[in-house]
Write a protein that holds these residues in place. Structure first.
Motif, PDB file in Angstrom:
ATOM      1  N   LEU A 327       1.025  -1.276  -0.082  1.00 50.37           N
ATOM      2  CA  LEU A 327       0.208  -0.092   0.649  1.00 50.37           C
ATOM      3  C   LEU A 327       0.872   1.367  -0.218  1.00 50.37           C
ATOM      4  N   ALA A 328       2.335   1.333   0.528  1.00 50.21           N
ATOM      5  CA  ALA A 328       3.007   2.035   0.504  1.00 50.21           C
ATOM      6  C   ALA A 328       3.572   2.867  -0.771  1.00 50.21           C
ATOM      7  N   GLU A 329       3.648   1.799  -1.121  1.00 47.25           N
ATOM      8  CA  GLU A 329       4.685   1.244  -2.743  1.00 47.25           C
ATOM      9  C   GLU A 329       3.418   2.285  -3.428  1.00 47.25           C
ATOM     10  N   ARG A 330       2.313   1.748  -3.330  1.00 53.92           N
ATOM     11  CA  ARG A 330       1.423   2.239  -4.398  1.00 53.92           C
ATOM     12  C   ARG A 330       1.032   3.638  -4.555  1.00 53.92           C
ATOM     13  N   TYR A 331       0.749   4.226  -3.032  1.00 55.61           N
ATOM     14  CA  TYR A 331       0.473   4.989  -2.526  1.00 55.61           C
ATOM     15  C   TYR A 331       1.887   6.234  -2.474  1.00 55.61           C
ATOM     16  N   TRP A 332       2.981   6.379  -2.470  1.00 62.09           N
ATOM     17  CA  TRP A 332       3.726   6.780  -2.934  1.00 62.09           C
ATOM     18  C   TRP A 332       3.882   6.906  -4.737  1.00 62.09           C
ATOM     19  N   ASP A 333       3.545   6.115  -5.627  1.00 59.03           N
ATOM     20  CA  ASP A 333       3.351   5.790  -7.372  1.00 59.03           C
ATOM     21  C   ASP A 333       2.578   6.790  -7.052  1.00 59.03           C
ATOM     22  N   VAL A 334       0.985   7.094  -6.330  1.00 63.03           N
ATOM     23  CA  VAL A 334       0.102   7.994  -6.700  1.00 63.03           C
ATOM     24  C   VAL A 334       0.602   9.080  -6.413  1.00 63.03           C
ATOM     25  N   PHE A 335       1.569   9.629  -4.941  1.00 64.41           N
ATOM     26  CA  PHE A 335       1.544  11.103  -4.954  1.00 64.41           C
ATOM     27  C   PHE A 335       2.815  11.731  -5.961  1.00 64.41           C
ATOM     28  N   THR A 336       4.116  10.447  -6.213  1.00 67.15           N
ATOM     29  CA  THR A 336       5.309  10.914  -7.328  1.00 67.15           C
ATOM     30  C   THR A 336       4.176  11.275  -8.717  1.00 67.15           C
ATOM     31  N   GLU A 337       3.346  10.139  -9.015  1.00 68.20           N
ATOM     32  CA  GLU A 337       2.846  10.493 -10.271  1.00 68.20           C
ATOM     33  C   GLU A 337       1.637  11.834 -10.896  1.00 68.20           C
ATOM     34  N   SER A 338       1.796  12.050  -9.769  1.00 68.55           N
ATOM     35  CA  SER A 338       0.373  13.551  -9.502  1.00 68.55           C
ATOM     36  C   SER A 338       0.848  14.817 -10.337  1.00 68.55           C
ATOM     37  N   THR A 339       0.511  15.402 -10.251  1.00 68.12           N
ATOM     38  CA  THR A 339       0.725  16.764 -11.284  1.00 68.12           C
ATOM     39  C   THR A 339       1.412  17.741  -9.703  1.00 68.12           C
ATOM     40  N   LEU A 340       2.190  18.410 -10.112  1.00 69.48           N
ATOM     41  CA  LEU A 340       2.830  19.512  -9.686  1.00 69.48           C
ATOM     42  C   LEU A 340       2.160  20.033  -8.499  1.00 69.48           C
ATOM     43  N   TRP A 341       0.727  20.758  -9.433  1.00 70.38           N
ATOM     44  CA  TRP A 341      -0.274  21.010  -8.464  1.00 70.38           C
ATOM     45  C   TRP A 341      -0.620  20.735  -7.233  1.00 70.38           C
ATOM     46  N   GLU A 342      -1.034  19.226  -7.680  1.00 70.82           N
ATOM     47  CA  GLU A 342      -1.752  17.917  -6.852  1.00 70.82           C
ATOM     48  C   GLU A 342      -0.269  17.809  -5.541  1.00 70.82           C
ATOM     49  N   GLN A 355     -10.270   9.474  -5.060  1.00 74.72           N
ATOM     50  CA  GLN A 355      -9.274   9.690  -5.796  1.00 74.72           C
ATOM     51  C   GLN A 355      -8.697   9.200  -5.964  1.00 74.72           C
ATOM     52  N   SER A 356      -7.770   8.769  -5.332  1.00 71.18           N
ATOM     53  CA  SER A 356      -6.564   7.362  -5.344  1.00 71.18           C
ATOM     54  C   SER A 356      -6.851   6.300  -5.843  1.00 71.18           C
ATOM     55  N   ASN A 357      -8.547   5.810  -5.841  1.00 71.97           N
ATOM     56  CA  ASN A 357      -8.717   4.457  -5.834  1.00 71.97           C
ATOM     57  C   ASN A 357      -8.024   3.599  -5.715  1.00 71.97           C
ATOM     58  N   ILE A 358      -7.303   3.087  -4.802  1.00 71.35           N
ATOM     59  CA  ILE A 358      -6.920   2.024  -4.701  1.00 71.35           C
ATOM     60  C   ILE A 358      -7.172   0.656  -3.356  1.00 71.35           C
ATOM     61  N   SER A 359      -7.620  -0.487  -3.733  1.00 73.64           N
ATOM     62  CA  SER A 359      -8.099  -1.517  -3.139  1.00 73.64           C
ATOM     63  C   SER A 359      -7.817  -2.411  -2.913  1.00 73.64           C
ATOM     64  N   VAL A 360      -8.038  -3.064  -1.478  1.00 71.06           N
ATOM     65  CA  VAL A 360      -7.566  -4.644  -1.149  1.00 71.06           C
ATOM     66  C   VAL A 360      -9.216  -5.313  -1.326  1.00 71.06           C
ATOM     67  N   MET A 361      -8.932  -6.551  -2.099  1.00 68.17           N
ATOM     68  CA  MET A 361     -10.268  -7.498  -2.160  1.00 68.17           C
ATOM     69  C   MET A 361     -11.944  -6.376  -2.780  1.00 68.17           C
ATOM     70  N   GLY A 362     -11.177  -5.219  -3.123  1.00 65.78           N
ATOM     71  CA  GLY A 362     -12.731  -4.629  -3.456  1.00 65.78           C
ATOM     72  C   GLY A 362     -12.927  -3.771  -2.472  1.00 65.78           C
ATOM     73  N   ILE A 363     -12.318  -3.558  -1.305  1.00 59.52           N
ATOM     74  CA  ILE A 363     -12.013  -2.563  -0.274  1.00 59.52           C
ATOM     75  C   ILE A 363     -11.499  -0.869  -0.626  1.00 59.52           C
ATOM     76  N   LEU A 364     -11.817   0.097  -0.999  1.00 61.39           N
ATOM     77  CA  LEU A 364     -11.236   1.259  -0.625  1.00 61.39           C
ATOM     78  C   LEU A 364     -10.063   1.699   0.205  1.00 61.39           C
ATOM     79  N   THR A 365      -9.035   1.066   0.629  1.00 57.07           N
ATOM     80  CA  THR A 365      -7.659   0.848   1.794  1.00 57.07           C
ATOM     81  C   THR A 365      -7.338   2.145   1.438  1.00 57.07           C
ATOM     82  N   GLY A 366      -6.561   2.441   3.044  1.00 56.04           N
ATOM     83  CA  GLY A 366      -5.823   3.449   2.540  1.00 56.04           C
ATOM     84  C   GLY A 366      -4.320   3.538   3.065  1.00 56.04           C
ATOM     85  N   PRO A 367      -3.509   3.992   2.798  1.00 51.94           N
ATOM     86  CA  PRO A 367      -1.653   3.822   3.460  1.00 51.94           C
ATOM     87  C   PRO A 367      -1.779   3.357   4.021  1.00 51.94           C
TER      88      PRO A 367
END
Length: 466
Positions: A327-342, A355-367
């Motif tokens: 999860l940390a790796e995927r959320y880090w990718d979300v951050f680094t691949e965001s626009t400069l504004w984001e 907005q991040s749309n990262i899920s585990v077993m179909g459930i939205l999951t935080g970092p």
């Protein structure tokens, strides 16, 4: 509890209409605890509704200071108030009622720290400005988060609000004990079908890691109270050790790591310091450890086997961390691949999951990492703003301290343990986090001598205006 707000006390007559319909505190908490225990056992809504009805009435008719004690008591058991047929926790509604009562009762007696007020409003406004990204569907959650963020902040920036932290800690520990008993009752009523060979305990907190964080926080609160006491009572040490042993039942790797680091820090400090109160604590703590070791040596053998099995699970980093590394790796990718504004602005603490749309077993999951959560939700600008806000709150609490008391090393341990735990927990979207933060700052500047001096200024028969 009799306190001073802005100098002279505000007095009401003891025959007030409100006082006639108020249950004694001990009876109120006993009845509420029994209702919650019955709900844990039977899972019948009538018991939960009865507890909510009693607490709502208590909040409306009691002093705002006692409402804060009730909040401290409920924090470890918030998961009990989340039902399948409700989209929001019933505890959230109680907290919102307490906020309205707090503002209405203290409107004329508040003395707000100007910089603290500005920092608080900036944080709330910063989150509200993200609504243009998240849409109107997020308005209600943002209102709810803002209101409870405001409530927790008012405890700090109101320079005339000086509750006795010792009593708050007592209620918080009592809440942990109630949460534990409710957790045991639920596990007995509905046995776990875990296939791993071990069961992780979470009380009524809803999450073993979060429950472990509360336990360790409370244990260090008690040790700090013992250190500050003029006539220290060994029961604080026994309760602290008992809580630490209870924390082992969570089988949380984060708990084992955090407890090991903080206990080593405490042991090293107690060895090298020449401070009399710490030497006294060292002797009592060593005796208590030997006593607990003798009592729990045999029963702990089977429990140690569960710990070893839990710690040995997994042949990869993902399994060892419970997918947290993924999860940390995927959320880090979300951050680094965001626009400069984001990257600078963030996605909003309420809407970043969708907005991040990262899920585990179909459930939205935080970092499951608060520091990464801050970067995703608030960006670099918001993260810096939040750090400034924390520094300002620290100054507010420090300004409330009228003596020359300085925080001791022991007062920092709850903060250190919480900061380590936040590596494996996402917390900024949860309003309970900000009440924990309030207690952490109150603990840092707690001094029994100052509290006793303030309370002596009020006549024994006086009560504070509600």
């Amino acid at each position: 509890m009799q306190r001073i707000y802005g100098g002279a006390p505000y007095v009401i007559e003891s025959s007030s209409l409100k006082q006639r319909f108020m249950l004694p505190s001990w009876l109120f908490y006993m009845v509420v605890s029994m209702a919650l225990l019955l709900y844990s056992w039977q899972q019948q809504p009538i018991y939960l509704n009865a507890a909510i009805f009693l607490m709502a009435g208590y909040i409306c008719f009691s002093h705002v200071y006692r409402n804060f004690l009730l909040i401290a008591f409920l924090l470890p058991s918030l998961h009990l108030f989340v039902t399948e047929d409700s989209g929001v926790s019933y505890a959230t509604m109680l907290f919102l009622v307490a906020l309205v009562k707090h503002v209405a009762a203290r409107f004329n007696t508040m003395k707000l720290h100007v910089v603290g007020l500005i920092a608080m409003l900036c944080m709330i406004a910063y989150e509200w400005l993200h609504l243009y990204l998240n849409g109107s569907v997020m308005v209600v959650p943002v209102i709810r988060w803002s209101a409870l963020f405001l409530y927790a902040s008012l405890m700090m920036i109101d320079l005339n609000f000086r509750p006795d932290f010792k009593q708050i800690a007592h209620y918080f520990v009592a809440g942990i004990l109630l949460s534990s008993v409710c957790g045991f009752v639920m596990s007995w009523a509905v046995p776990s079908g875990a296939a791993t060979g071990y069961v992780r305990f979470e009380g009524a907190g809803g999450d073993p890691n979060g429950f472990g964080m509360m336990i360790l926080m409370a244990a260090f609160f008690l040790l700090h109270i013992y250190k500050q006491s003029r006539t220290p009572k060994p029961r604080y040490i026994y309760f602290a050790l008992g809580l630490m042993l209870l924390g082992l039942s969570t089988l949380s790797r984060a708990y084992f790591l955090t407890a090991a680091i903080t206990v080593v820090l405490l042991a090293v400090y107690m060895i090298v310091t020449s401070e009399h109160s710490m030497i006294r604590l060292r002797r009592k703590l060593a005796l208590a450890v030997l006593l607990f070791a003798a009592i729990f040596a045999v029963p702990a053998i089977g429990f140690i086997n569960s710990i070893m099995e839990r710690m040995s699970i997994g042949d990869s980093l993902q399994k060892m961390t419970g997918l947290r590394s993924m999860l940390a790796e995927r959320y880090w990718d979300v951050f680094t691949e965001s626009t400069l504004w984001e990257m600078f602005w963030g996605k909003g603490i309420i809407g970043y999951l969708q907005q991040s749309n990262i899920s585990v077993m179909g459930i939205l999951t935080g970092p499951h990492n608060t520091y990464l959560e801050s970067l995703i939700a608030w960006g670099m600008c918001g993260t810096i703003l939040f750090v400034i806000y924390m520094v300002v709150l620290n100054q507010c609490q420090r300004q409330k301290e009228t003596s020359s008391h300085k925080p001791s090393f022991l007062s920092y341990l709850p903060i250190i343990s919480t900061l380590i735990f936040l590596i494996s927990l996402q917390s900024l979207a949860k309003y309970s986090t900000y009440f924990y933060m309030t207690m952490l700052f109150m603990n840092m500047y707690y001094c029994e001598h100052t509290n006793q001096r303030d309370s002596e200024l009020i006549a024994p028969s006086a009560t504070v205006r509600e």
